[in-house]
Design an enzyme around this catalytic site. Structure first.
Site: not given
Ligand code: GLU
Length: 305
Positions: A64, A259, A189
């Protein structure tokens, strides 16, 4: 002038007892393979000086934190139009919650929760050209490192487990707040989230936000001063999900987490700091990373309050 190197070395030792208290993200299977014991931290000053400790040169999945850079790109191309697609209020919900999305007619609370990042990316994808190249090139420029790249394994792993994000994109599309084909949006994304950078890369990449949009290290204007101010404000209020209040209380600077266990913190007018430790707290933020940043701003008196 503080001895930042000594501060980082002190912190790397002082956080040792905090390992084992969080949990490495496993809802994206490829992330679960990262060793929980990793720890790196890097500080970048506007003068070009930098300091680091531990695994600060090792690339990891920025997840994120990519939302911050995509917001920068969207702001630099579309200005305040971004705010017609996403709000700038904290959500008070998990990063991947869609509970408010229907009640608020498909307009996500902010660009840092998953639906908000999808809407921001959808806007960026309206530009001519390949959005993946645009994002990768921007990260390489910010990190001053042409080796910055995507981890295809993580990308495909997330793409295969993206039902929730896909559902959000479809819901927003039904409200007219997503224009792109949902499959293409999701793939892009997952690409942005699967970019890998080290703490050193991230600290350099965050510097323009600490220096009013212009960075003499990069020798360029990345954002206007007003845009840098606004992005810092949204980071401070929304960058750490639904523990943004306690993060501001403990650390006291704008920051964005991922995350993958990374946190990029911006200390306006002074420096940017990146930390990485993969174990997460219950809100999805790095457990040890938060503790390390709390120590850093306390020891160096660099919290903004
Ligand atoms: N790629 C992760 C998702 O879409 C990112 C979430 C994060 O890093 O908080 O869940």
């Amino acid at each position: 002038m503080q001895d930042y190197q000594a501060v980082l070395e002190y912190i790397a030792e002082a956080v040792e007892p905090s390992f084992g208290k969080g949990k490495v993200a496993d809802y994206i299977p490829a992330l679960a393979r990262v060793p929980a014991s990793k720890f790196g931290m890097a500080v970048q000053l506007p003068t070009g000086e930098s300091f680091s400790v531990g695994d600060a040169a090792e690339p990891f999945s920025i997840q994120s934190i990519s939302k911050l850079f995509v917001l920068e790109l969207a702001m630099s191309h579309f200005g305040d139009m971004v705010w017609t697609r996403v709000g700038k209020e904290p959500s008070g919900d998990r990063f991947n919650s869609m509970i408010k999305l229907e009640m608020e007619h498909g307009v996500p609370r902010n660009p840092f929760i998953n639906p908000g990042a999808l809407a921001t990316l959808d806007l960026l994808m309206g530009l001519k050209g390949d959005t993946k190249h645009r994002i990768r090139n921007f990260l390489r420029y910010l990190a001053m490192n042409d080796a910055v790249d995507v981890d295809e394994t993580v990308m495909m792993s997330e793409l295969g487990h993206s039902d929730l994000n896909r559902a959000m994109a479809h819901l927003m599309k039904s409200y007219g707040n997503v224009e792109m084909d949902v499959d293409t949006l999701l793939e892009t994304y997952c690409f942005q989230c699967a970019m890998t950078m080290s703490c050193k890369d991230l600290a350099l990449a965050g510097l323009p936000l600490a220096t009013g949009g212009y960075s003499s290290v990069h020798d360029g204007t990345i954002l206007s001063a007003a845009q840098a101010k606004r992005i810092n404000a949204v980071m401070l209020t929304c960058g750490m999900y639904d523990s943004v209040g306690s993060f501001a209380y403990r650390v006291g600077v704008p920051a964005k987490s991922g995350v993958g266990g990374g946190i990029l913190a911006v200390i306006p007018g002074k420096m940017s700091v990146a930390v990485w430790s993969p174990e997460l707290d219950q809100f999805g933020n790095s457990y040890v990373g938060t503790a390390a940043l709390e120590m850093f701003t306390s020891m160096t008196h660099t919290g903004i309050f």
